[in-house]
Write a protein that holds these residues in place. Structure first.
Motif, short mmCIF file in Angstrom:
data_model
loop_
_atom_site.label_atom_id
_atom_site.label_comp_id
_atom_site.label_asym_id
_atom_site.label_seq_id
_atom_site.Cartn_x
_atom_site.Cartn_y
_atom_site.Cartn_z
N GLN A 142 7.04 6.67 -10.43
CA GLN A 142 6.26 6.86 -9.23
C GLN A 142 5.59 5.74 -8.99
OE1 GLN A 142 6.43 9.32 -7.01
NE2 GLN A 142 5.13 7.98 -5.63
N MET A 143 5.59 4.93 -7.93
CA MET A 143 4.84 3.59 -7.73
C MET A 143 4.03 3.98 -6.46
SD MET A 143 7.91 0.98 -8.65
CE MET A 143 8.65 1.49 -7.10
N ASN A 144 2.70 3.88 -6.73
CA ASN A 144 1.64 3.93 -5.52
C ASN A 144 1.05 2.75 -5.29
OD1 ASN A 144 2.52 6.75 -5.28
ND2 ASN A 144 0.85 7.60 -6.77
N SER A 145 0.38 2.64 -4.29
CA SER A 145 -0.33 1.50 -3.87
C SER A 145 0.39 0.15 -4.11
CB SER A 145 -1.86 1.47 -4.80
OG SER A 145 -2.42 2.72 -4.32
N LEU A 146 1.72 0.05 -3.69
CA LEU A 146 2.39 -1.01 -4.07
C LEU A 146 1.93 -2.46 -3.26
CD1 LEU A 146 6.00 0.63 -3.49
CD2 LEU A 146 5.04 -0.60 -5.81
N GLU A 147 2.05 -3.60 -4.25
CA GLU A 147 1.42 -4.84 -3.72
C GLU A 147 2.93 -5.97 -3.73
OE1 GLU A 147 -0.87 -5.60 -7.19
OE2 GLU A 147 -2.27 -4.10 -6.42
N ASP A 180 3.47 3.65 -22.63
CA ASP A 180 2.81 2.46 -22.51
C ASP A 180 3.05 1.88 -20.99
OD1 ASP A 180 3.98 1.24 -25.59
OD2 ASP A 180 2.09 2.09 -25.17
N TYR A 181 2.22 1.28 -20.43
CA TYR A 181 1.98 0.74 -19.06
C TYR A 181 1.71 -0.77 -19.16
CZ TYR A 181 2.15 5.32 -16.96
OH TYR A 181 2.53 6.46 -16.45
N ALA A 182 2.45 -1.42 -18.50
CA ALA A 182 2.05 -2.93 -18.24
C ALA A 182 0.53 -2.78 -17.44
CB ALA A 182 2.90 -3.70 -17.36
N ASP A 183 -0.26 -3.72 -17.86
CA ASP A 183 -1.65 -3.89 -17.49
C ASP A 183 -1.51 -3.79 -15.95
OD1 ASP A 183 -3.04 -5.78 -19.98
OD2 ASP A 183 -2.69 -3.64 -19.83
N SER A 184 -0.50 -4.51 -15.16
CA SER A 184 -0.63 -4.86 -13.74
C SER A 184 -0.43 -3.47 -13.02
CB SER A 184 0.52 -5.94 -13.61
OG SER A 184 1.84 -5.62 -14.01
N VAL A 185 0.18 -2.41 -13.65
CA VAL A 185 0.51 -1.24 -12.96
C VAL A 185 -0.41 -0.17 -13.20
CG1 VAL A 185 2.99 -2.18 -12.81
CG2 VAL A 185 2.35 -0.39 -14.65
N LYS A 186 -1.19 -0.24 -14.52
CA LYS A 186 -1.82 0.81 -14.69
C LYS A 186 -2.77 1.50 -13.59
CE LYS A 186 -2.56 -0.19 -19.51
NZ LYS A 186 -3.40 -0.72 -20.91
N GLY A 187 -2.90 2.76 -13.44
CA GLY A 187 -3.49 3.43 -12.15
C GLY A 187 -2.72 3.41 -11.03
N ARG A 188 -1.71 2.89 -10.93
CA ARG A 188 -0.91 2.72 -9.72
C ARG A 188 0.58 3.37 -10.03
NH1 ARG A 188 0.73 -1.79 -7.56
NH2 ARG A 188 0.93 -2.78 -9.46
N PHE A 189 1.14 3.20 -11.30
CA PHE A 189 2.56 3.69 -11.59
C PHE A 189 2.28 4.91 -12.62
CE2 PHE A 189 5.05 -0.55 -10.78
CZ PHE A 189 4.50 -0.57 -9.29
N THR A 190 3.25 5.69 -12.33
CA THR A 190 3.41 6.82 -13.35
C THR A 190 4.81 7.02 -13.95
OG1 THR A 190 1.41 8.05 -12.34
CG2 THR A 190 2.93 9.27 -13.77
N ILE A 191 5.19 6.98 -14.94
CA ILE A 191 6.33 7.37 -15.54
C ILE A 191 6.26 8.63 -16.04
CG2 ILE A 191 5.87 6.40 -17.99
CD1 ILE A 191 8.76 5.32 -18.03
N SER A 192 7.72 9.30 -15.71
CA SER A 192 7.79 10.84 -16.08
C SER A 192 9.34 11.08 -16.51
CB SER A 192 7.21 11.70 -15.26
OG SER A 192 8.03 11.65 -14.05
N ARG A 193 9.63 12.28 -16.89
CA ARG A 193 10.85 12.61 -17.50
C ARG A 193 11.30 14.03 -17.07
NH1 ARG A 193 10.35 12.25 -23.92
NH2 ARG A 193 9.70 14.59 -24.28
N ASP A 194 12.53 13.95 -17.07
CA ASP A 194 13.14 15.73 -16.85
C ASP A 194 14.19 15.55 -18.24
OD1 ASP A 194 14.50 17.89 -16.41
OD2 ASP A 194 14.32 17.72 -14.30
N GLY A 212 0.64 -1.13 0.07
CA GLY A 212 -0.03 0.09 0.03
C GLY A 212 1.03 1.28 0.08
N GLY A 213 2.14 1.09 0.14
CA GLY A 213 3.02 2.26 0.12
C GLY A 213 3.36 2.60 -0.94
#
Length: 119
Positions: free
Chosen positions: A80-85, A57-71, A14-15
């Motif tokens: 960014q990984m939220n609601s980790l399982e 593109d996101y893997a189905d297993s992480v959609k809605g929980r992970f966010t990729i970004s760049r600088d 959940g972290g």
């Protein structure tokens, strides 16, 4: 070009964690930046990939929980990984593809950073 990944660690279910991958060296352009992961006994799999076109593109297993970004200014990609399982436990690798440098075009991998999610 060298890729340095950081941000892994131990987190409770959940972290959240934020991974970073910074590229050193001269980069003129790239095709995509991405994150892969490899869990014990499993093959390496794509987690997320961000293209120069800004498509993602996101893997189905992480959609809605992970966010990729760049600088772009720092040639750095984040995850960014939220609601980790517990199923997210793996070594996470960053990957830059189609990187244009003074010596040509190539693909590069970071060494990996371990993410452990405790239940």
């Amino acid at each position: 070009v060298q890729l340095q990944a950081s941000g892994g660690g131990l987190v409770q279910s959940g972290g959240s964690l934020r991974l970073s991958c910074a590229a050193s060296g001269t980069i003129f352009n790239f095709n995509s930046m991405g994150w892969y992961r490899q869990a014990p006994g499993k093959q390496r799999e794509l987690v997320a990939r961000l293209f120069a076109s800004r498509n993602i593109d996101y893997a189905d297993s992480v959609k809605g929980r992970f966010t990729i970004s760049r600088d772009n200014n720092k040639n750095t990609v984040y995850l960014q990984m939220n609601s980790l399982e517990s199923q997210d436990t793996a070594v996470y690798y960053c990957n830059f593809r189609g990187v244009l440098t003074p010596t040509g075009i190539g693909d590069y991998w970071g060494r990996g950073t371990l993410v452990t999610v405790s239940s």
